[in-house]
Write a protein that holds these residues in place. Structure first.
Motif, PDB file in Angstrom:
ATOM      1  N   GLY A 117       7.889  -7.324   0.518  1.00 56.14           N
ATOM      2  CA  GLY A 117       7.226  -6.373  -0.381  1.00 56.14           C
ATOM      3  C   GLY A 117       5.730  -6.325  -0.212  1.00 56.14           C
ATOM      4  N   ASP A 118       5.174  -7.166   0.663  1.00 54.90           N
ATOM      5  CA  ASP A 118       3.725  -7.124   0.884  1.00 54.90           C
ATOM      6  C   ASP A 118       3.397  -6.889   2.368  1.00 54.90           C
ATOM      7  N   GLU A 119       4.325  -6.244   3.082  1.00 55.52           N
ATOM      8  CA  GLU A 119       4.085  -5.928   4.490  1.00 55.52           C
ATOM      9  C   GLU A 119       3.069  -4.789   4.624  1.00 55.52           C
ATOM     10  N   GLU A 120       2.584  -4.634   5.843  1.00 59.48           N
ATOM     11  CA  GLU A 120       1.754  -3.484   6.175  1.00 59.48           C
ATOM     12  C   GLU A 120       2.657  -2.426   6.808  1.00 59.48           C
ATOM     13  N   ILE A 121       2.417  -1.163   6.443  1.00 62.81           N
ATOM     14  CA  ILE A 121       3.205  -0.060   7.002  1.00 62.81           C
ATOM     15  C   ILE A 121       2.378   0.653   8.064  1.00 62.81           C
ATOM     16  N   ILE A 122       2.960   0.752   9.248  1.00 58.88           N
ATOM     17  CA  ILE A 122       2.317   1.522  10.318  1.00 58.88           C
ATOM     18  C   ILE A 122       3.028   2.869  10.409  1.00 58.88           C
ATOM     19  N   LEU A 123       2.268   3.933  10.206  1.00 60.09           N
ATOM     20  CA  LEU A 123       2.793   5.285  10.344  1.00 60.09           C
ATOM     21  C   LEU A 123       2.076   5.997  11.488  1.00 60.09           C
ATOM     22  N   ARG A 148      11.245  -5.837  -7.573  1.00 53.61           N
ATOM     23  CA  ARG A 148      10.794  -6.425  -6.319  1.00 53.61           C
ATOM     24  C   ARG A 148       9.279  -6.329  -6.229  1.00 53.61           C
ATOM     25  N   LEU A 149       8.685  -7.145  -5.350  1.00 52.27           N
ATOM     26  CA  LEU A 149       7.241  -7.081  -5.145  1.00 52.27           C
ATOM     27  C   LEU A 149       6.886  -5.740  -4.501  1.00 52.27           C
ATOM     28  N   GLY A 150       5.949  -5.043  -5.126  1.00 53.13           N
ATOM     29  CA  GLY A 150       5.509  -3.773  -4.574  1.00 53.13           C
ATOM     30  C   GLY A 150       4.049  -3.849  -4.182  1.00 53.13           C
ATOM     31  N   ALA A 151       3.782  -4.456  -3.025  1.00 52.43           N
ATOM     32  CA  ALA A 151       2.398  -4.632  -2.578  1.00 52.43           C
ATOM     33  C   ALA A 151       2.236  -4.175  -1.124  1.00 52.43           C
ATOM     34  N   LEU A 152       2.970  -3.137  -0.757  1.00 53.82           N
ATOM     35  CA  LEU A 152       2.841  -2.596   0.594  1.00 53.82           C
ATOM     36  C   LEU A 152       1.487  -1.925   0.759  1.00 53.82           C
ATOM     37  N   LYS A 153       0.985  -1.915   1.970  1.00 51.68           N
ATOM     38  CA  LYS A 153      -0.278  -1.206   2.235  1.00 51.68           C
ATOM     39  C   LYS A 153      -0.258  -0.644   3.656  1.00 51.68           C
ATOM     40  N   PHE A 154      -1.061   0.371   3.842  1.00 50.15           N
ATOM     41  CA  PHE A 154      -1.156   0.978   5.167  1.00 50.15           C
ATOM     42  C   PHE A 154      -1.851   0.029   6.136  1.00 50.15           C
ATOM     43  N   TYR A 155      -1.365  -0.013   7.372  1.00 51.78           N
ATOM     44  CA  TYR A 155      -2.071  -0.718   8.449  1.00 51.78           C
ATOM     45  C   TYR A 155      -3.280   0.123   8.847  1.00 51.78           C
ATOM     46  N   LYS A 156      -4.306  -0.524   9.335  1.00 51.43           N
ATOM     47  CA  LYS A 156      -5.575   0.157   9.579  1.00 51.43           C
ATOM     48  C   LYS A 156      -5.516   1.216  10.677  1.00 51.43           C
TER      49      LYS A 156
END
Length: 202
Positions: A117-123, A148-156
């Motif tokens: 729940g704290d992964e980085e998302i690459i789009l 669930r943990l909701g701490a996803l963030k965008f990858y740079k």
């Protein structure tokens, strides 16, 4: 005629008879040799003809086998190409979904793929522009609603792919791009797709 002349004549006649006998024997031997040579020549010619026919038959068999193998290879390549086109079309169809449908697909995939729940998302750059900055917040909210943990963030940096996403944490990546998912799916269902595409062949 004296006795000496008769003896000479007799010797000459015997010599002539003996010579004739030798000549007759030589002629007979010559005829036999000619016949044997002719028979051997015929046998050799027959062997050559048989060998040629065998070689011709083997060459024909090899050429036919090679042609059949070549046809099978070309048919297989054509089938693989058509199956590839089918999956390419599926990829394009997914990318051409209306925004709401595409966003729902991405949300469903993320809800299954997220672990901590704290992964980085690459789009991809296209999806960052298409889905907007608020996309991650909406996913985090859904995760929180499910406890669930909701701490996803965008990858740079955006990813170099088309559709889907990559989850990243501590240097470990989970590839959930549309291309990767379709490749995995192809491995599982390619025989079924081939049966559908080429059912009319048999």
């Amino acid at each position: 005629m004296s006795g000496l002349d008769r003896i000479k004549e007799r010797i000459v006649e015997d010599a002539r008879a003996q010579a004739k006998g030798h000549i007759d024997d030589a002629n007979k031997k010559a005829d036999q040799i000619k016949k044997e040579s002719a028979d051997k020549a015929e046998l050799v010619a027959e062997k050559i003809r048989a060998d040629y026919e065998n070689r011709a038959a083997e060459l024909k068999r090899q050429m036919l086998s090679t042609a059949q193998m070549d046809i099978r290879k070309k048919n297989l390549a054509l089938k693989q190409d058509l199956i590839g086109q089918a999956f390419d079309y599926s990829h394009k169809s997914i990318m051409d979904l209306p925004l709401a449908d595409y966003e729902k697909l991405m949300e469903d995939l993320l809800m299954v793929a997220v672990e901590s729940g704290d992964e980085e998302i690459i789009l991809s750059k296209q999806d960052i522009d298409r889905l907007g900055e608020g996309f991650v917040n909406r996913i985090n909210k859904k995760l929180s609603e499910k406890g669930r943990l909701g701490a996803l963030k965008f990858y740079k940096e955006p990813g170099d792919f088309t559709g889907g996403f990559v989850l990243r944490k501590a240097g470990v990546e989970l590839n959930c791009t549309i291309g990767a998912l379709l490749r995995q799916l192809r491995e599982k269902i390619e025989p079924q797709i081939a049966e559908i595409l080429f059912a009319v062949e048999d």
